[in-house]
Design an enzyme around this catalytic site. Structure first.
Site, PDB file in Angstrom:
ATOM      1  N   ARG A  88       0.850  -1.191   0.000  1.00 50.08           N
ATOM      2  CA  ARG A  88       0.000   0.000   0.000  1.00 50.08           C
ATOM      3  C   ARG A  88       0.886   1.242   0.000  1.00 50.08           C
ATOM      4  O   ARG A  88       1.971   1.244   0.573  1.00 50.08           O
ATOM      5  CB  ARG A  88      -0.901   0.022   1.241  1.00 50.08           C
ATOM      6  N   TYR A 231      -1.570  -3.558  -7.041  1.00 59.58           N
ATOM      7  CA  TYR A 231      -1.338  -4.397  -5.873  1.00 59.58           C
ATOM      8  C   TYR A 231      -2.399  -4.280  -4.776  1.00 59.58           C
ATOM      9  O   TYR A 231      -2.792  -3.184  -4.385  1.00 59.58           O
ATOM     10  CB  TYR A 231       0.021  -4.047  -5.259  1.00 59.58           C
ATOM     11  N   LYS A 240      -9.611  -2.323   1.607  1.00 62.62           N
ATOM     12  CA  LYS A 240      -9.282  -1.208   2.497  1.00 62.62           C
ATOM     13  C   LYS A 240     -10.013   0.075   2.084  1.00 62.62           C
ATOM     14  O   LYS A 240     -10.469   0.831   2.941  1.00 62.62           O
ATOM     15  CB  LYS A 240      -7.769  -0.965   2.497  1.00 62.62           C
ATOM     16  N   HIS A 260     -10.898  -2.498  11.436  1.00 58.44           N
ATOM     17  CA  HIS A 260      -9.776  -3.357  11.043  1.00 58.44           C
ATOM     18  C   HIS A 260      -9.644  -4.454  12.096  1.00 58.44           C
ATOM     19  O   HIS A 260      -8.746  -4.431  12.932  1.00 58.44           O
ATOM     20  CB  HIS A 260      -8.510  -2.481  10.989  1.00 58.44           C
ATOM     21  N   SER A 282      -1.531  -3.726  11.253  1.00 60.71           N
ATOM     22  CA  SER A 282      -0.989  -4.628  10.240  1.00 60.71           C
ATOM     23  C   SER A 282       0.271  -5.310  10.765  1.00 60.71           C
ATOM     24  O   SER A 282       1.084  -4.673  11.439  1.00 60.71           O
ATOM     25  CB  SER A 282      -0.641  -3.854   8.974  1.00 60.71           C
ATOM     26  N   CYS A 284       0.574  -7.450  13.087  1.00 64.49           N
ATOM     27  CA  CYS A 284       0.615  -7.656  14.535  1.00 64.49           C
ATOM     28  C   CYS A 284      -0.209  -8.867  14.972  1.00 64.49           C
ATOM     29  O   CYS A 284      -0.526  -9.011  16.154  1.00 64.49           O
ATOM     30  CB  CYS A 284       0.171  -6.401  15.273  1.00 64.49           C
ATOM     31  N   ASP A 307      -9.496  -9.829   9.008  1.00 62.61           N
ATOM     32  CA  ASP A 307      -8.969  -8.492   8.724  1.00 62.61           C
ATOM     33  C   ASP A 307      -9.971  -7.358   8.929  1.00 62.61           C
ATOM     34  O   ASP A 307      -9.597  -6.300   9.402  1.00 62.61           O
ATOM     35  CB  ASP A 307      -8.439  -8.448   7.282  1.00 62.61           C
ATOM     36  N   ARG A 399       1.921 -12.176  -0.489  1.00 64.56           N
ATOM     37  CA  ARG A 399       0.591 -12.495   0.037  1.00 64.56           C
ATOM     38  C   ARG A 399      -0.017 -13.715  -0.632  1.00 64.56           C
ATOM     39  O   ARG A 399       0.387 -14.116  -1.714  1.00 64.56           O
ATOM     40  CB  ARG A 399      -0.344 -11.298  -0.223  1.00 64.56           C
TER      41      ARG A 399
HETATM   42  P1  GTP Z   1      -2.521  -7.508   8.054  1.00 61.84           P
HETATM   43  O1  GTP Z   1      -3.057  -8.698   7.342  1.00 61.84           O
HETATM   44  O2  GTP Z   1      -1.430  -6.788   7.283  1.00 61.84           O
HETATM   45  O3  GTP Z   1      -3.557  -6.533   8.526  1.00 61.84           O
HETATM   46  O4  GTP Z   1      -1.744  -8.034   9.387  1.00 61.84           O
HETATM   47  P2  GTP Z   1      -2.165  -9.124  10.489  1.00 61.84           P
HETATM   48  O5  GTP Z   1      -2.567  -8.412  11.737  1.00 61.84           O
HETATM   49  O6  GTP Z   1      -3.070 -10.149   9.957  1.00 61.84           O
HETATM   50  O7  GTP Z   1      -0.760  -9.744  10.781  1.00 61.84           O
HETATM   51  P3  GTP Z   1      -0.269 -11.218  10.735  1.00 61.84           P
HETATM   52  O8  GTP Z   1      -1.127 -12.186  11.497  1.00 61.84           O
HETATM   53  O9  GTP Z   1       0.050 -11.575   9.326  1.00 61.84           O
HETATM   54  O10 GTP Z   1       1.076 -10.909  11.568  1.00 61.84           O
HETATM   55  C1  GTP Z   1       2.020 -11.757  11.553  1.00 61.84           C
HETATM   56  C2  GTP Z   1       3.236 -11.330  12.337  1.00 61.84           C
HETATM   57  O11 GTP Z   1       2.977 -11.322  13.734  1.00 61.84           O
HETATM   58  C3  GTP Z   1       4.245 -12.414  12.103  1.00 61.84           C
HETATM   59  O12 GTP Z   1       5.525 -11.860  12.149  1.00 61.84           O
HETATM   60  C4  GTP Z   1       3.986 -13.361  13.261  1.00 61.84           C
HETATM   61  O13 GTP Z   1       5.086 -14.183  13.505  1.00 61.84           O
HETATM   62  C5  GTP Z   1       3.681 -12.392  14.381  1.00 61.84           C
HETATM   63  N1  GTP Z   1       2.816 -12.972  15.427  1.00 61.84           N
HETATM   64  C6  GTP Z   1       1.513 -13.295  15.330  1.00 61.84           C
HETATM   65  N2  GTP Z   1       1.037 -13.794  16.490  1.00 61.84           N
HETATM   66  C7  GTP Z   1       2.075 -13.755  17.355  1.00 61.84           C
HETATM   67  C8  GTP Z   1       2.232 -14.118  18.736  1.00 61.84           C
HETATM   68  O14 GTP Z   1       1.317 -14.555  19.408  1.00 61.84           O
HETATM   69  N3  GTP Z   1       3.469 -13.926  19.288  1.00 61.84           N
HETATM   70  C9  GTP Z   1       4.507 -13.433  18.560  1.00 61.84           C
HETATM   71  N4  GTP Z   1       5.675 -13.276  19.176  1.00 61.84           N
HETATM   72  N5  GTP Z   1       4.407 -13.086  17.261  1.00 61.84           N
HETATM   73  C10 GTP Z   1       3.217 -13.244  16.672  1.00 61.84           C
HETATM   74 MN    MN Z   2      -3.866 -10.489   8.027  1.00 64.52          MN
HETATM   75 MN    MN Z   3      -5.076  -5.492   7.401  1.00 68.44          MN
END
Ligand code: GTP
Ligand code: MN
Ligand code: MN
Length: 616
Positions: A88, A231, A240, A260, A282, A284, A307, A399
């Site tokens: 983005r 993209y 979004k 979100h 994002s 997290c 999401d 992705r």
């Molecule tokens: P968007 O799809 O971009 O909105 O992001 P999202 O919130 O879906 O993020 P996603 O689940 O893809 O985030 C993944 C990142 O967070 C990776 O680096 C994971 O390893 C990390 N992660 C997710 N859950 C945990 C957790 O419980 N502990 C830790 N240490 N890392 C985590």
């Molecule tokens: Mn996601």
């Molecule tokens: Mn997102």
């Protein structure tokens, strides 16, 4: 070229032309956009499997899509973008409300009249030599009371295929529009015409795009215009741009919420079910929590969304939520057997991968899928790769696009038109310091304060001190279609509407670090233990312990059975350092100042209350 010279086609002569719609407003709008963009032909998409097959073959023939080995990954494809079009583009994302104040200090505002003139210029002739696709879609189950219709015009077959997975796309939407349903207009062009200004043909690119990009929202007229990128969030305008930026404005005006947030259903060993919504910025962990596999016996977590959530007070006074999407557009790297087996299982086939690496056997790979990388790969840019290449094989923001129905943990009620009733809302960011593993808000307003102050450290701060915080209120910083302070006021107001029926609000933080800089909490499947405590709070079986920052688990309440976690780590996970929190209050006060007195009084009162609780 005049409109009558533009043929209605299929993208080639292989399929009979779809006549599209009889709706005069939709017809007129398509004509109007075609007059500006000047495509060779117009295709009214019907959302059929035959149509998707046809477009897939077209892209493969043009070397724009690679068919993966069907033995490993049936009906799955790899797309490689231009290396400059991989994410983005927030600095090219504009909120064009009539008044600048309505966009607020956290959005890029442009005068709508001026922006329309600029867009007119770049869109003129932008589809010359290309096919224009009309993509009708529903966000949420068709006809549901929380659902909304939209139409995306695009010159990218890749976008059509992704929209077919991410939304309920197809003919039935034309029928609903003909019956008078409201719909949102969205226009997309990759910004690379195949005929130049002098009428000379230009060579097509494997991933056409333009160095100049515009992602423009007009909240007052509920329109989206996107130029120059093919993209994800820039081009799949239902996601979004519509489901968050435009929908957040609709939600403000109509008394609901566009967020979100992931959505899950939790079932306890007693067989009782709860629905939880969670907003994390994002990258997290939303997709991870949405597909969590509990490590504690007897608990079940099922997926509803990963999401976006639309939430609305129901006739019973509770807050009901749907996942407006039909698929997952998830981050590939880090998605592996040890972290998110459910996602890996979801991706068995029928998946479009973008910017991941290609294996020699015709399957895909990315960092974190397996512990040991294959010896030879083709990286996301199409170059040979070995583990000692010194660069990632898959782009960090690569992705997968896959239908949610394919997720083995999808909840049976995930498509209920009325949605699911929400019992708890979680807010979380990536905080190495200060924020406990879990804390319950003292009230709805305190919960709104937690959401408004979601943040991550910009630099790894030392234990007990807080450096600069990167704020991402409600995980909506890049997605709120209006003034963030007004958005907070809307949340406060929703609390008044919901009254005693409002969900409980919690703050979670999987990312707190110890003195040695490593994560204190194992996370992933073990997060089920936190969900168990949250259910205990909802049921009133856990008393909790009051702290300055909210209610945390009392001694013995958090289920740590079978977990290799020493008492000191647990203490550090829940430590509330008053000095450090007072410093954080100062940063929050500073942060609020940019909103020119618009921050709701309720949030100022929460900040004052937090300061009071932090007195020695
Ligand atoms: P968007 O799809 O971009 O909105 O992001 P999202 O919130 O879906 O993020 P996603 O689940 O893809 O985030 C993944 C990142 O967070 C990776 O680096 C994971 O390893 C990390 N992660 C997710 N859950 C945990 C957790 O419980 N502990 C830790 N240490 N890392 C985590
Ligand atoms: Mn996601
Ligand atoms: Mn997102």
């Amino acid at each position: 070229m005049t409109i009558s010279e533009i043929s209605v086609g299929t993208g080639s002569s292989a399929r009979p032309a779809n006549r599209g719609t009889t709706d005069p407003a939709l017809q007129a709008w398509v004509k109007e956009i075609a007059a500006i963009t000047q495509p060779t032909e117009i295709v009214w998409c019907d959302g059929s499997i035959a149509e998707a097959d046809h477009l897939t073959k077209l892209l493969i023939a043009e070397d724009k899509l690679i068919r993966l080995n069907p033995e490993w990954r049936p009906n799955s494809y790899l797309a490689r973008t231009d290396p400059k079009d991989v994410a983005r583009v927030e600095d090219r994302t504009f909120i064009c409300s009539t008044y600048e104040e309505d966009a607020g200090p956290t959005n890029n505002w442009r005068d709508p009249k001026q922006m329309r003139a600029e867009l007119r210029e770049v869109f003129t002739g932008s589809m010359r030599g290309r096919t224009m696709y009309v993509v009708p879609f529903s966000m949420g189950p068709l006809g549901g009371p929380i659902s909304q219709l939209g139409v995306e015009i695009t010159d990218s077959p890749y976008v059509v295929l992704n929209m077919g997975i991410m939304t309920r796309m197809g003919d039935r939407v034309y029928r609903m529009i003909e019956e008078g349903e409201a719909w949102v207009r969205t226009v997309h062009s990759v910004g690379y015409s195949l005929v130049d200004e002098d009428g000379q043909p230009r060579e097509d690119l494997a991933w056409p795009c333009n160095d100049t990009k515009y992602i423009v929202q007009f909240p007052d007229t509920r329109e989206v215009w996107s130029f120059g990128s093919g993209y994800g969030g820039n081009a799949l305008l239902a996601k979004k741009c519509f489901a968050l930026r435009i929908a957040s404005v609709m939600a403000r005006d109509e008394g609901w919420l566009a967020e979100h947030m992931l959505l899950i259903k939790i079932t306890s060993p007693e067989g009782k079910s709860y629905h939880v919504a969670a907003a994390f910025p994002s990258a997290c962990g939303k997709t991870n929590l949405a597909m969590l596999r509990p490590t504690i016996p007897g608990w079940k977590v099922e997926t509803i969304g990963d999401d976006i959530a639309w939430l609305r007070p129901g006739t019973d006074g509770r807050l009901w939520a749907i996942n407006p999407e039909a698929g997952f557009f998830g981050v590939a790297p880090g998605t592996g057997t040890s972290t998110n087996q459910t996602a890996v299982d979801t991706l068995w086939g029928n998946t479009i991968f973008t910017n991941v690496a290609l294996r020699e056997d015709g399957d895909v790979w990315w960092e974190g899928l397996t512990d040991t990388p294959p010896a030879h790969l083709t990286d996301w840019e199409g170059k040979p790769w070995t583990p000692d290449s010194g660069r990632p094989a898959a782009h960090p923001n690569s992705r997968f696009t896959v239908s949610a129905a394919q997720c083995p943990t999808i909840a049976e009620d995930w498509e209920d038109v009325d949605g699911v009733p929400i019992d708890a809302i979680l807010f979380g960011g990536r905080r190495a310091t200060n924020v406990p593993l879990v804390a319950q808000a003292r009230s709805w307003k305190h919960g709104v304060f937690m959401g408004a102050t979601i943040s991550s450290e910009k630099t790894a701060a030392a234990e007990g001190t807080v450096g600069e915080l990167r704020r991402d209120p409600f995980a909506m910083l890049p997605f709120c279609g209006y003034n963030m302070a007004d958005y907070w006021a809307h949340w406060v107001k929703m609390g008044r509407t919901l009254g005693t029926q409002a969900p409980e609000i919690f703050q979670v933080n999987w990312f707190r670090k110890g003195d040695d800089g490593s994560f204190l909490w194992p996370g992933f499947g073990e997060n089920a233990r936190v969900l168990e405590w949250i259910v205990g709070r909802i049921e009133g079986t856990h008393a909790g312990e009051n702290t300055a920052v909210g209610v945390i688990p009392a001694e013995g309440e958090l289920n740590l059975d079978g977990l290799d976690l020493d008492a000191d780590a647990v203490r550090q996970l829940f430590a509330v350092d008053k000095k450090s929190w007072r410093a954080e209050c100062d940063l929050t006060e500073e942060y609020f100042e940019q909103f020119n007195g618009k921050v709701p009084a309720a949030l100022q009162a929460e900040l004052a209350s937090l300061r009071y609780h932090l007195k020695d």
